[in-house]
Design a protein around this motif. Structure first.
Motif, short mmCIF file in Angstrom:
data_model
loop_
_atom_site.label_atom_id
_atom_site.label_comp_id
_atom_site.label_asym_id
_atom_site.label_seq_id
_atom_site.Cartn_x
_atom_site.Cartn_y
_atom_site.Cartn_z
N ILE A 287 -23.50 -24.33 -66.55
CA ILE A 287 -22.79 -24.51 -67.82
C ILE A 287 -21.43 -25.17 -67.59
CG2 ILE A 287 -21.66 -23.24 -69.72
CD1 ILE A 287 -23.95 -21.23 -69.56
N ALA A 288 -20.84 -24.90 -66.43
CA ALA A 288 -19.53 -25.48 -66.09
C ALA A 288 -19.64 -26.96 -65.71
CB ALA A 288 -18.89 -24.71 -64.95
N GLY A 289 -20.88 -27.44 -65.50
CA GLY A 289 -21.07 -28.82 -65.08
C GLY A 289 -21.14 -28.98 -63.57
N THR A 290 -21.08 -27.86 -62.85
CA THR A 290 -21.18 -27.90 -61.40
C THR A 290 -22.65 -27.88 -60.98
OG1 THR A 290 -20.99 -25.50 -61.25
CG2 THR A 290 -18.95 -26.77 -61.11
N THR A 291 -22.88 -28.02 -59.69
CA THR A 291 -24.24 -28.07 -59.17
C THR A 291 -24.54 -26.88 -58.27
OG1 THR A 291 -24.25 -30.50 -59.23
CG2 THR A 291 -25.85 -29.44 -57.78
N LEU A 292 -25.73 -26.31 -58.43
CA LEU A 292 -26.23 -25.29 -57.53
C LEU A 292 -27.51 -25.81 -56.89
CD1 LEU A 292 -25.88 -21.98 -59.60
CD2 LEU A 292 -24.38 -22.80 -57.77
N ILE A 293 -27.59 -25.71 -55.58
CA ILE A 293 -28.80 -26.10 -54.86
C ILE A 293 -29.52 -24.83 -54.41
CG2 ILE A 293 -29.70 -27.25 -52.80
CD1 ILE A 293 -27.33 -29.19 -53.02
N ALA A 294 -30.81 -24.77 -54.67
CA ALA A 294 -31.60 -23.60 -54.29
C ALA A 294 -32.57 -23.96 -53.18
CB ALA A 294 -32.37 -23.07 -55.50
N ARG A 295 -32.62 -23.11 -52.15
CA ARG A 295 -33.56 -23.27 -51.05
C ARG A 295 -34.16 -21.91 -50.71
NH1 ARG A 295 -29.27 -26.60 -47.35
NH2 ARG A 295 -29.31 -28.59 -48.48
N ILE A 296 -35.22 -21.91 -49.93
CA ILE A 296 -35.82 -20.68 -49.44
C ILE A 296 -35.56 -20.58 -47.94
CG2 ILE A 296 -37.96 -19.37 -49.14
CD1 ILE A 296 -39.03 -20.77 -51.65
N ASP A 297 -34.94 -19.47 -47.50
CA ASP A 297 -34.61 -19.34 -46.08
C ASP A 297 -35.78 -18.77 -45.28
OD1 ASP A 297 -34.65 -16.58 -46.46
OD2 ASP A 297 -32.47 -16.33 -46.34
N SER A 298 -35.57 -18.56 -44.01
CA SER A 298 -36.64 -18.10 -43.11
C SER A 298 -37.13 -16.70 -43.42
CB SER A 298 -36.16 -18.15 -41.65
OG SER A 298 -35.00 -17.35 -41.48
N ASN A 299 -36.32 -15.93 -44.17
CA ASN A 299 -36.72 -14.58 -44.58
C ASN A 299 -37.33 -14.55 -45.97
OD1 ASN A 299 -35.79 -13.24 -42.19
ND2 ASN A 299 -33.69 -13.49 -42.95
N ARG A 300 -37.62 -15.74 -46.51
CA ARG A 300 -38.22 -15.90 -47.84
C ARG A 300 -37.27 -15.52 -48.97
NH1 ARG A 300 -41.40 -19.56 -47.77
NH2 ARG A 300 -42.32 -18.85 -49.72
#
Length: 203
Positions: free
Chosen positions: A150-163
């Motif tokens: 909502i602020a106009g910033t970016t979030l990147i989502a990934r899955i780590d080795s522990n799921r």
């Protein structure tokens, strides 16, 4: 002797009828509770109810007292009470404690209201997004999904080795979604273990 036989037969028959009728009433009671309250999920020992909005639910637990104060001081209470839908990645008190010493105190000062507003809204995205939605987007984009807050910033989502699903802010800071898919009347709540800090503001 015959009288005792008929009495015993009556008692057994009555017990059988009662045993059969009791379970028939149970679903009706459960349906009634669901209709009134919606889905209930235990979060940090507190029952959060899907018929409540985001503010109503996070104020139930002391684990989010810092977040509630920050939302109030940022002037965002009505935003998170609104119809939405909003998906909110909510930091716990322990998450805020990971910030550099004195940073939160500075943010909570009246002359830093805009900075605080920017920080909090960097944890929210438009829509009702489940963990399954996030995972699907990650898997569909070569292991990385991007969300605009909502602020106009970016979030990147990934899955780590522990799921675990890891959210990465503009500064490269990482936060794990520790509890997820807590349904709200105005969206979806996920709990994160670190504050997501936007890069474009000095806080």
């Amino acid at each position: 002797m015959r009288n005792w036989f008929f009495i015993l037969l009556f008692v057994i028959s009555a017990g059988s009828v009662f045993a059969q009728s009791a379970p028939k009433n149970e679903p009706a009671v459960i349906d009634s509770v669901k209709a009134k309250w919606g889905k209930v999920k235990n979060v940090n020992g507190v029952a959060m109810i899907s018929s409540n909005n985001i503010i109503e639910n996070i104020t139930l637990s002391k684990e989010y007292s810092t977040l509630v104060t920050a939302i109030e001081d940022a002037g965002l209470t009505e935003t998170f009470k609104s119809k939405g839908p909003i998906t909110f990645f909510a930091p716990t008190n322990q998450a805020f404690e990971k910030l550099p010493a004195g940073e939160l105190d500075t943010l909570l000062k009246p002359n830093h209201k805009l900075d605080l507003n920017y920080l909090i809204t960097s944890h929210a995205i438009v829509g009702k997004v489940t963990v399954k939605d996030i995972q699907h987007k990650i898997n569909s984009n070569n292991g990385e999904a991007t969300f605009r807050t909502i602020a106009g910033t970016t979030l990147i989502a990934r899955i780590d080795s522990n799921r675990n699903i890891v959210l990465i802010d503009d500064n490269g800071g990482q936060s794990i979604i520790s509890k997820f898919d807590i349904q709200q009347s105005n969206g979806m709540l996920h709990i994160v273990n670190a504050v997501l800090v936007p890069k474009t503001k000095n806080i």
